[in-house]
Design a protein around this motif. Sequence first.
Motif, PDB file in Angstrom:
ATOM      1  N   LEU A 123       4.831   2.330  -0.289  1.00 28.29           N
ATOM      2  CA  LEU A 123       3.427   1.512  -0.384  1.00 28.29           C
ATOM      3  C   LEU A 123       2.935   1.427  -1.626  1.00 28.29           C
ATOM      4  N   VAL A 124       2.826   2.460  -2.236  1.00 27.52           N
ATOM      5  CA  VAL A 124       2.285   2.605  -3.581  1.00 27.52           C
ATOM      6  C   VAL A 124       3.286   1.593  -4.652  1.00 27.52           C
ATOM      7  N   GLY A 125       4.461   1.673  -4.388  1.00 28.67           N
ATOM      8  CA  GLY A 125       5.184   0.732  -5.194  1.00 28.67           C
ATOM      9  C   GLY A 125       5.030  -0.676  -4.860  1.00 28.67           C
ATOM     10  N   LEU A 126       4.990  -0.938  -3.533  1.00 27.49           N
ATOM     11  CA  LEU A 126       4.455  -2.552  -3.150  1.00 27.49           C
ATOM     12  C   LEU A 126       3.281  -2.872  -3.570  1.00 27.49           C
ATOM     13  N   HIS A 127       2.277  -2.010  -3.604  1.00 31.15           N
ATOM     14  CA  HIS A 127       0.964  -2.328  -4.144  1.00 31.15           C
ATOM     15  C   HIS A 127       1.131  -2.846  -5.492  1.00 31.15           C
ATOM     16  N   ARG A 128       1.771  -1.942  -6.394  1.00 28.13           N
ATOM     17  CA  ARG A 128       1.809  -2.107  -7.998  1.00 28.13           C
ATOM     18  C   ARG A 128       2.674  -3.339  -8.032  1.00 28.13           C
ATOM     19  N   ILE A 129       3.655  -3.429  -7.666  1.00 26.40           N
ATOM     20  CA  ILE A 129       4.291  -4.993  -7.661  1.00 26.40           C
ATOM     21  C   ILE A 129       3.357  -6.109  -7.141  1.00 26.40           C
ATOM     22  N   LEU A 130       2.970  -5.903  -6.282  1.00 27.31           N
ATOM     23  CA  LEU A 130       2.074  -7.173  -5.976  1.00 27.31           C
ATOM     24  C   LEU A 130       0.937  -7.333  -6.693  1.00 27.31           C
ATOM     25  N   ALA A 131       0.138  -6.131  -7.239  1.00 24.65           N
ATOM     26  CA  ALA A 131      -0.691  -6.179  -8.108  1.00 24.65           C
ATOM     27  C   ALA A 131      -0.511  -6.719  -9.457  1.00 24.65           C
ATOM     28  N   GLU A 132       0.742  -6.735  -9.911  1.00 25.61           N
ATOM     29  CA  GLU A 132       1.168  -7.429 -11.179  1.00 25.61           C
ATOM     30  C   GLU A 132       1.293  -8.789 -11.011  1.00 25.61           C
ATOM     31  N   LEU A 133       1.957  -9.255  -9.668  1.00 27.23           N
ATOM     32  CA  LEU A 133       2.009 -10.475  -9.560  1.00 27.23           C
ATOM     33  C   LEU A 133       0.945 -11.387  -9.099  1.00 27.23           C
ATOM     34  N   VAL A 134       0.116 -10.939  -8.484  1.00 27.44           N
ATOM     35  CA  VAL A 134      -1.131 -11.618  -7.895  1.00 27.44           C
ATOM     36  C   VAL A 134      -2.366 -11.066  -7.891  1.00 27.44           C
ATOM     37  N   GLY A 135      -2.653  -9.798  -8.489  1.00 30.00           N
ATOM     38  CA  GLY A 135      -3.877  -9.168  -8.779  1.00 30.00           C
ATOM     39  C   GLY A 135      -4.231  -8.300  -7.772  1.00 30.00           C
ATOM     40  N   TRP A 167      -5.944  -9.363  -4.255  1.00 36.49           N
ATOM     41  CA  TRP A 167      -4.864 -10.138  -3.405  1.00 36.49           C
ATOM     42  C   TRP A 167      -3.923  -8.879  -2.800  1.00 36.49           C
ATOM     43  N   SER A 168      -3.331  -8.156  -3.701  1.00 36.03           N
ATOM     44  CA  SER A 168      -2.343  -7.111  -3.156  1.00 36.03           C
ATOM     45  C   SER A 168      -2.707  -6.335  -2.121  1.00 36.03           C
ATOM     46  N   TRP A 169      -4.241  -5.945  -2.102  1.00 39.91           N
ATOM     47  CA  TRP A 169      -4.741  -5.224  -0.765  1.00 39.91           C
ATOM     48  C   TRP A 169      -4.694  -6.131   0.323  1.00 39.91           C
ATOM     49  N   THR A 170      -4.994  -7.499   0.250  1.00 42.02           N
ATOM     50  CA  THR A 170      -5.163  -8.331   1.099  1.00 42.02           C
ATOM     51  C   THR A 170      -3.566  -8.313   1.869  1.00 42.02           C
ATOM     52  N   ILE A 171      -2.844  -8.885   1.169  1.00 37.99           N
ATOM     53  CA  ILE A 171      -1.477  -8.852   1.638  1.00 37.99           C
ATOM     54  C   ILE A 171      -0.896  -7.499   2.501  1.00 37.99           C
ATOM     55  N   ILE A 172      -1.265  -6.602   1.679  1.00 38.51           N
ATOM     56  CA  ILE A 172      -0.726  -5.306   2.403  1.00 38.51           C
ATOM     57  C   ILE A 172      -1.536  -5.114   3.710  1.00 38.51           C
TER      58      ILE A 172
END
Length: 94
Positions: A52-64, A67-72
């Motif tokens: 989950l931490v890795g997914l958040h970091r990847i999404l945070a780099e891609l969409v902010g 939005w990363s928290w929203t997607i997760i």
Amino acid sequence: MDDFPTRIADFLERFTQRIRSMTVDRFERAARWVAAAPLLAVLGLVALILLLVGLHRILAELVGAQWSWTIIGGLFAALATFLWFKRNPRSMPE
């Protein structure tokens, strides 16, 4: 008749092996799972957190980050909804 003591000894050996396989061997397998279950649970939880931490970091780099928290959160909500309806299939609306 001279084979009788050997037959009795073989019968008793087979009998004790069968009793052992029905009691001690089953308990031994269960004891191994009981001993390994906490370790497996901890390792699984650590792997889930790191994923989950890795997914958040990847999404945070891609969409902010927002939005990363929203997607997760949306993924968790979709998973919870799926599991909620799967728990009792008869209660699903038709």
